[in-house]
Design a protein around this motif. Structure first.
Motif, PDB file in Angstrom:
ATOM      1  N   LEU A  12       0.805  -1.221   0.000  1.00  0.00           N
ATOM      2  CA  LEU A  12       0.000   0.000   0.000  1.00  0.00           C
ATOM      3  C   LEU A  12       0.839   1.272   0.000  1.00  0.00           C
ATOM      4  O   LEU A  12       0.318   2.355  -0.267  1.00  0.00           O
ATOM      5  N   GLY A 110      -7.001   6.269   4.882  1.00  0.00           N
ATOM      6  CA  GLY A 110      -7.870   5.111   5.023  1.00  0.00           C
ATOM      7  C   GLY A 110      -7.900   4.537   6.422  1.00  0.00           C
ATOM      8  O   GLY A 110      -8.830   3.802   6.761  1.00  0.00           O
ATOM      9  N   GLU A 267      -5.645  -3.307   7.635  1.00  0.00           N
ATOM     10  CA  GLU A 267      -6.306  -3.299   6.336  1.00  0.00           C
ATOM     11  C   GLU A 267      -7.112  -2.010   6.177  1.00  0.00           C
ATOM     12  O   GLU A 267      -7.192  -1.188   7.075  1.00  0.00           O
ATOM     13  N   ASP A 269      -9.165   0.345   2.655  1.00  0.00           N
ATOM     14  CA  ASP A 269      -8.928   1.042   1.400  1.00  0.00           C
ATOM     15  C   ASP A 269      -8.782   2.540   1.624  1.00  0.00           C
ATOM     16  O   ASP A 269      -9.210   3.082   2.656  1.00  0.00           O
TER      17      ASP A 269
END
Length: 473
Positions: A12, A110, A267, A269
């Motif tokens: 990421l 995010g 985690e 997005d």
């Protein structure tokens, strides 16, 4: 890095760098997003970079969303947290400001890590602790800390669906001039000797883990060492163990993973990655448009009817033209200034306006003062989409705050507030404009009698009101 990055963070990281560059107005990164053209002179490229000034649309859009989420209030707070509500992190940060900073990081990256650090000053008895609190000892109470997503380097999950029992992270070194933080010493205990002989490294590295019946917090610094392959070695600055911290937490670290979509730890997005790409496209197009304007701003001198250098000499030399200049031309030759038509300017301007509208759609701005006019239906749909996104974020914020209070009360030994409903209430007002009042049937008939509206308009309005199509005349 003293430790390898977690695979999820490593995958990421390029996208995190992109959104951070947009947030920082491409400071020092304009050359990365505006590469030098083939055979473009260095001076022309530098001039083009200096003229390319990015806008603050991306940062302003995220701050607007964070401002909407800041319209919140808490129902009940523990007495110890209420006593330090204007200094929740030991650096004079108000609780509302702390939560707004967390919202900005979540909207940009995010996710963010919210930590409840145990008191740095430990006392042998509760009486001693209460006496220290009466003296105003802030370090005898827990503190809140906020870490960016890119600074949470690695973590270990005992099971795929469990919370981490060990986290490794980094903080800006307070000995290095870094504008991101004023005093990171407040986040971690320092070494007794101050480590004054260490050459400064931009980062401090820390780890927190559940070990046995307590939690261990460790601070490390990278020190220059030519004997190692990397040129740096890891030196421990401080280590502190908090006994009994794991029992009230059920073996959990007092950390909350605040994600925009409620994803698992590590985690989540990036909710505004599309807006960042639109922002970069708009920046490049704006730069190309400015370059075209620069090149076509002045007319071009054109000569006809002659071959060779301009003037009497045999070599081509620069010619300076002014109001009183005289050019010796041979018979049949002419010289004139011709303006460049630059038809592509219109296309670039249209494409720039299209990108601007696309950015506003991705930012979910329901109404704008610029751009093409929008219908009430389009504004209502965009407002509903923005309201749904903010409402989802508000739910995640309320859940994070409830977990924060639980960790705080578990450390201080206070009872968790058990009021009705959520501990934090986020008020999201509808973004769609209020509907305009509709006229009554009597008012429409009166307008038709006075000739203000036509009979066809009246039939259409009555048909829309009844939900049937008017009969054709």
């Amino acid at each position: 890095m003293p430790w390898p990055l977690h695979p999820a963070l490593a995958a990421l990281l390029p996208r995190l760098d992109l959104v951070q560059d947009c947030w920082q107005l491409l400071d020092g990164r304009r050359a990365h997003y505006l590469p030098r053209g083939e055979r473009e002179p260095e001076s022309a490229y530098r001039r083009r970079l200096d003229a390319a000034l990015p806008s603050g649309f991306f940062r302003d859009a995220l701050r607007t969303f964070a401002g909407m989420l800041a319209a919140s209030h808490w129902r009940e707070l523990p007495a110890s947290l209420q006593a330090v509500i204007s200094d929740v992190d030991g650096r004079g940060t108000d609780l509302g400001v702390f939560l707004e900073r967390a919202d900005v990081l979540v909207l940009r990256d995010g996710a963010a890590l919210v930590a409840v650090l145990p008191p740095e000053h430990l006392w042998p008895s509760e009486g001693d602790r209460q006496q220290a609190l009466r003296r105003g000892d802030r370090l005898s109470l827990p503190r809140l800390a906020l870490l960016e997503r890119r600074d949470v380097l690695n973590w270990h999950l005992p099971h795929p669906q469990s919370l981490p029992d060990r986290i490794r992270f980094r903080l800006p070194n307070p000995r290095v001039n870094d504008p991101r933080v004023s005093d990171p010493k407040a986040l971690m205990p320092q070494a007794a000797d101050g480590a004054s002989d260490h050459p400064p490294h931009p980062w401090l590295y820390g780890s927190v883990a559940i070990e046995g019946d307590g939690m261990t917090l460790e601070t490390n610094a990278l020190v220059a060492d030519p004997q190692t392959p990397s040129g740096w070695r890891l030196r421990r600055l401080a280590q502190q163990t908090y006994k009994g911290i794991s029992q009230p937490h059920g073996g959990q670290l007092p950390l909350i993973w605040y994600a925009s979509d409620g994803a698992a730890f590590g985690e989540g997005d990036l909710p505004h990655l599309g807006l960042a790409h639109q922002y970069l496209n708009h920046f490049r197009c704006q730069s190309d448009y400015q370059e075209l304007l620069y090149r076509t701003a002045l007319p071009v001198g054109v000569r006809t009817g002659m071959v060779g250098p301009l003037g009497s000499g045999s070599t081509s030399e620069p010619v300076v033209l002014g109001p009183n200049s005289v050019i010796d031309l041979p018979e049949g030759a002419s010289f004139q200034f011709v303006e460049i038509q630059a038809r592509s300017l219109t296309e670039h301007r249209a494409w720039l306006e299209s990108l601007d509208q696309g950015m506003r759609r991705d930012a979910l701005i329901p109404a704008v003062a610029q751009g093409a006019p929008r219908t009430a239906t389009e504004i209502s749909l965009a407002a509903s989409q923005a309201y749904a996104l903010l409402q989802s974020q508000a739910i995640q914020k309320a859940s994070m705050f409830s977990s924060l209070l639980q960790h705080w009360c578990a450390i201080t030994g206070e009872a968790t507030p058990t009021g009705r409903g959520s501990s934090l209430v986020v008020e999201i007002s509808p973004l769609a404009p209020a509907p305009k009042p509709q006229p009554t049937v009597a008012e429409m008939l009166l307008l038709q009698e006075r000739g203000i509206v036509s009979e066809q308009t009246l039939r259409q309005w009555l048909g829309d009101l009844a939900g049937v199509a008017p009969a054709s005349t």
